[in-house]
Motif scaffolding. Structure first.
Motif, mmCIF file in Angstrom:
data_model
loop_
_atom_site.group_PDB
_atom_site.id
_atom_site.type_symbol
_atom_site.label_atom_id
_atom_site.label_comp_id
_atom_site.label_asym_id
_atom_site.label_seq_id
_atom_site.Cartn_x
_atom_site.Cartn_y
_atom_site.Cartn_z
ATOM 1 N N ALA A 74 0.853 -1.194 0.000
ATOM 2 C CA ALA A 74 0.000 0.000 0.000
ATOM 3 C C ALA A 74 0.885 1.238 0.000
ATOM 4 N N PRO A 75 0.409 2.339 -0.566
ATOM 5 C CA PRO A 75 1.184 3.588 -0.516
ATOM 6 C C PRO A 75 1.421 4.003 0.932
ATOM 7 N N PRO A 76 2.597 4.573 1.226
ATOM 8 C CA PRO A 76 2.886 4.978 2.602
ATOM 9 C C PRO A 76 1.968 6.098 3.076
ATOM 10 N N VAL A 77 1.727 6.109 4.380
ATOM 11 C CA VAL A 77 0.877 7.116 5.015
ATOM 12 C C VAL A 77 1.728 7.889 6.018
ATOM 13 N N GLU A 78 1.635 9.224 5.979
ATOM 14 C CA GLU A 78 2.368 10.055 6.923
ATOM 15 C C GLU A 78 1.475 10.467 8.082
ATOM 16 N N ARG A 79 2.089 10.554 9.242
ATOM 17 C CA ARG A 79 1.345 10.866 10.464
ATOM 18 C C ARG A 79 2.239 11.712 11.378
ATOM 19 N N VAL A 80 1.657 12.739 12.010
ATOM 20 C CA VAL A 80 2.386 13.560 12.969
ATOM 21 C C VAL A 80 2.174 12.983 14.368
ATOM 22 N N VAL A 81 3.274 12.727 15.069
ATOM 23 C CA VAL A 81 3.227 12.223 16.443
ATOM 24 C C VAL A 81 3.826 13.284 17.353
ATOM 25 N N GLU A 82 3.049 13.722 18.344
ATOM 26 C CA GLU A 82 3.512 14.731 19.282
ATOM 27 C C GLU A 82 3.491 14.174 20.701
ATOM 28 N N PHE A 83 4.439 14.689 21.508
ATOM 29 C CA PHE A 83 4.543 14.207 22.883
ATOM 30 C C PHE A 83 5.053 15.349 23.761
ATOM 31 N N SER A 84 4.395 15.553 24.892
ATOM 32 C CA SER A 84 4.818 16.570 25.858
ATOM 33 C C SER A 84 5.238 15.881 27.150
ATOM 34 N N PRO A 85 6.530 15.754 27.395
ATOM 35 C CA PRO A 85 6.977 15.071 28.621
ATOM 36 C C PRO A 85 6.654 15.906 29.858
ATOM 37 N N ASN A 94 21.057 23.244 29.811
ATOM 38 C CA ASN A 94 20.129 23.900 30.737
ATOM 39 C C ASN A 94 20.588 25.321 31.060
ATOM 40 N N ARG A 95 19.820 25.990 31.932
ATOM 41 C CA ARG A 95 20.105 27.386 32.236
ATOM 42 C C ARG A 95 21.453 27.573 32.930
ATOM 43 N N ASP A 96 21.953 26.513 33.573
ATOM 44 C CA ASP A 96 23.248 26.597 34.250
ATOM 45 C C ASP A 96 24.408 26.254 33.317
ATOM 46 N N GLY A 97 24.092 25.916 32.046
ATOM 47 C CA GLY A 97 25.145 25.595 31.095
ATOM 48 C C GLY A 97 25.508 24.125 31.060
ATOM 49 N N ALA A 98 24.876 23.302 31.901
ATOM 50 C CA ALA A 98 25.170 21.873 31.906
ATOM 51 C C ALA A 98 24.422 21.191 30.761
ATOM 52 N N VAL A 99 25.027 20.144 30.215
ATOM 53 C CA VAL A 99 24.423 19.390 29.108
ATOM 54 C C VAL A 99 23.702 18.186 29.677
ATOM 55 N N ARG A 100 22.436 17.992 29.240
ATOM 56 C CA ARG A 100 21.611 16.901 29.744
ATOM 57 C C ARG A 100 21.032 16.099 28.566
ATOM 58 N N GLY A 101 20.673 14.865 28.869
ATOM 59 C CA GLY A 101 20.035 14.008 27.872
ATOM 60 C C GLY A 101 18.832 13.299 28.470
ATOM 61 N N VAL A 102 17.716 13.256 27.743
ATOM 62 C CA VAL A 102 16.508 12.573 28.217
ATOM 63 C C VAL A 102 15.979 11.679 27.089
ATOM 64 N N ASP A 103 15.195 10.667 27.506
ATOM 65 C CA ASP A 103 14.708 9.650 26.568
ATOM 66 C C ASP A 103 13.223 9.423 26.824
ATOM 67 N N TYR A 104 12.380 9.556 25.755
ATOM 68 C CA TYR A 104 10.941 9.376 25.898
ATOM 69 C C TYR A 104 10.395 8.541 24.742
ATOM 70 N N ASN A 105 9.265 7.863 25.024
ATOM 71 C CA ASN A 105 8.558 7.099 23.990
ATOM 72 C C ASN A 105 7.135 7.619 23.849
ATOM 73 N N ALA A 106 6.643 7.607 22.606
ATOM 74 C CA ALA A 106 5.254 7.984 22.333
ATOM 75 C C ALA A 106 4.657 6.944 21.398
ATOM 76 N N ASP A 107 3.481 6.430 21.752
ATOM 77 C CA ASP A 107 2.811 5.412 20.945
ATOM 78 C C ASP A 107 1.777 6.046 20.028
ATOM 79 N N PHE A 108 1.500 5.376 18.898
ATOM 80 C CA PHE A 108 0.488 5.867 17.973
ATOM 81 C C PHE A 108 -0.193 4.686 17.282
ATOM 82 N N ASN A 109 -1.372 4.951 16.738
ATOM 83 C CA ASN A 109 -2.135 3.964 15.967
ATOM 84 C C ASN A 109 -2.664 4.638 14.707
#
Length: 490
Positions: free
Chosen positions: A15-26, A70-85
């Motif tokens: 089938a032709p591909p379908v595009e979908r926007v997935v948004e997530f607010s941690p 961040n505001r103090d100049g330190a570098v941070r990393g975060v990891d999140y998952n978002a599900d879709f149907n």
């Protein structure tokens, strides 16, 4: 009188591909603490896919990995998952065995009152449809022509998980910010009772050491022999791979850490065999009328795959920003195949390379997202259709005043497909007895496209009898030829 055989056949339905926007607010990330986004790595995968009549229901997951200052100049990393149907509409049936692929077209992060991570994903679905075709293979007391038809049949389909790992020496690691991993198949071949797959995994690990950002790039090859009953050497093979899960383990001693990358790679393979089968193409009886039930089936099936690597270069403009002094890291890089098609000389693949470049300028750390379009022509015979998966083997950036030069080695896996059409007789119905031709002499004048078979059917005569009575007739027949047929009347 009539002999039928059932043949197993398989065809790929896409089938032709379908595009979908997935948004997530941690919820756990304070947008006010995000002073500058340095990288947003995004990957998508299909968790499940189920076929319905006219659609495929796909459940997927998007993994967002954010590196920021961040505001103090330190570098941070975060990891999140978002599900879709979503539903992918296509010519699927409820009993199809369907699979789906998810690729990320673009991604963005917005920070105002809250942090919003977004991605545009492209979801494509395909299924292998198995059918059983009943064909007429022989007929007694009839005159018939026999032809060979091709029936592609799925021999085996397997999924396995391959464990890979690699180590790199580092200094005194404070924290791991981002581990970006991608897998690709580079070769696959069928043997007796097995399918051998080769591929590679690239891991780009971004971390901090004494407060400074560091970067390690690792490419890990893998090879797996998958047991598959019924597979024979020469069968057509298709294969794909993706990173199902990955992690970074820190080892070693203080001041001399070892970064160990570990990943589970999901590998899917299938094997298709094309069989030539003799079936009755046409037939008639001298004594009775017959009604033939004819079928025509179109089969699309995988022929194989080919992997090639190409060099891609481009620039990323810093626009009105301060000039870059040095490049710190390229924590994220992906390439997306937007177009893949067969050409007269081979295959054309077009896409976009996306890379996040972290650099240092007079104000400290900064970053830019580079997008480099590419177009690659690959010579060869690729059948009726192609599908491309692109893979970043390596990428680097170099600061040059108001621009960043991007150089990448991009691997392209081209899966190619063939198409065949099988025409056969699926049923024969014997009708009324033919009216006796009381004419002692019949004359048939050959028209354009007529063959001996057409003459025999019209005269209700066997080919041997027609040729015996017309010794001067030459084959193939030509328009205007005159065929005379004498009958002995009781």
């Amino acid at each position: 009188m009539f002999k039928y055989e059932k043949f197993n056949a398989s065809s790929t339905v896409s089938a032709p591909p379908v595009e979908r926007v997935v948004e997530f607010s941690p919820s756990g990330l304070d947008a006010g603490d995000v002073a500058r986004v340095l990288s947003l790595a995004v990957d998508g995968k299909a968790v499940s896919a189920e076929a319905g009549d006219g659609y495929a229901a796909v459940s997927g997951r998007v993994n967002f990995r954010l590196v920021y200052q961040n505001r103090d100049g330190a570098v941070r990393g975060v990891d999140y998952n978002a599900d879709f149907n979503l539903k992918v509409e296509g010519g699927f049936a409820a009993d199809d065995s369907v699979g789906a692929d998810v690729s990320v077209v673009e991604a963005d992060v917005k920070t105002s009152d809250s942090t919003v991570l977004s991605a545009v994903v492209s979801v494509s679905a395909s299924a292998v449809r198995r059918t059983e075709e009943e064909c007429l293979v022989d007929a007694e007391k009839c005159y018939k022509t026999v032809e060979s038809v091709t029936m592609p049949s799925l021999v085996a389909a397997k999924s396995v998980v391959v464990n890979v790992g690699e180590e790199a020496e580092a200094g005194d690691v404070d924290s791991v910010l981002l581990a970006d991993a991608q897998a690709v198949v580079t070769a696959a071949a069928a043997g007796d009772g097995r399918i051998t797959v080769e591929g590679k995994v690239r891991a780009a690990v971004t971390y901090t050491e004494d407060g400074e950002i560091r970067f390690r790039d690792m490419v890990v090859p893998f090879s797996e022999e998958i047991a598959a009953d019924g597979v024979e050497e020469g069968d057509n093979v298709s294969a794909s791979a993706y990173v199902r899960a990955s992690k970074i383990v820190l080892a070693g001693v203080p001041g001399a850490n070892v970064i160990r990358f570990e990943a589970d790679v999901a590998v899917r393979v299938s094997a298709v065999r094309c069989r030539l089968s003799d079936v009755v193409a046409d037939m008639f009886m001298l004594t009775n009328e017959v009604e033939l039930g004819r079928e025509s089936r179109k089969f699309v099936f995988p022929c194989g795959l080919r992997y090639t690597a190409e060099s891609i270069t481009g620039t990323a403009s810093l626009e009105d920003r301060a000039p870059a002094e040095s490049v710190v890291a390229v924590p994220y890089a992906r390439c997306y195949a937007a177009k893949a098609e067969v050409t007269d000389s081979g295959a054309l693949v077009e896409g976009v390379l996306t890379a996040d470049v972290v650099y240092r300028d007079e104000n400290g750390l900064n970053s830019v997202r580079a997008e480099v379009p590419y177009s690659v022509e690959i010579d060869g015979d690729f059948g009726a259709g192609v599908k491309a998966v692109c893979f970043v083997e390596s990428v680097k950036a170099k600061a040059r005043r108001g621009e960043l030069d991007i150089e990448a080695e991009v691997g392209i896996l081209v899966s190619y497909y063939a198409c065949c059409e099988a025409e056969y007789i699926s049923s024969v119905t014997v009708g009324e007895e033919k009216e006796r031709n009381d004419s002692a002499l019949s004359l048939y004048i050959v028209s354009e496209g007529d063959e001996m078979w057409d003459v025999c059917k019209a005269l209700t005569a066997t080919p041997d009898d027609v040729l015996a009575q017309n010794p001067s007739l030459s084959l193939p027949l030509a328009p205007g030829d005159r065929v005379v047929y004498f009958r002995t009347l009781a």
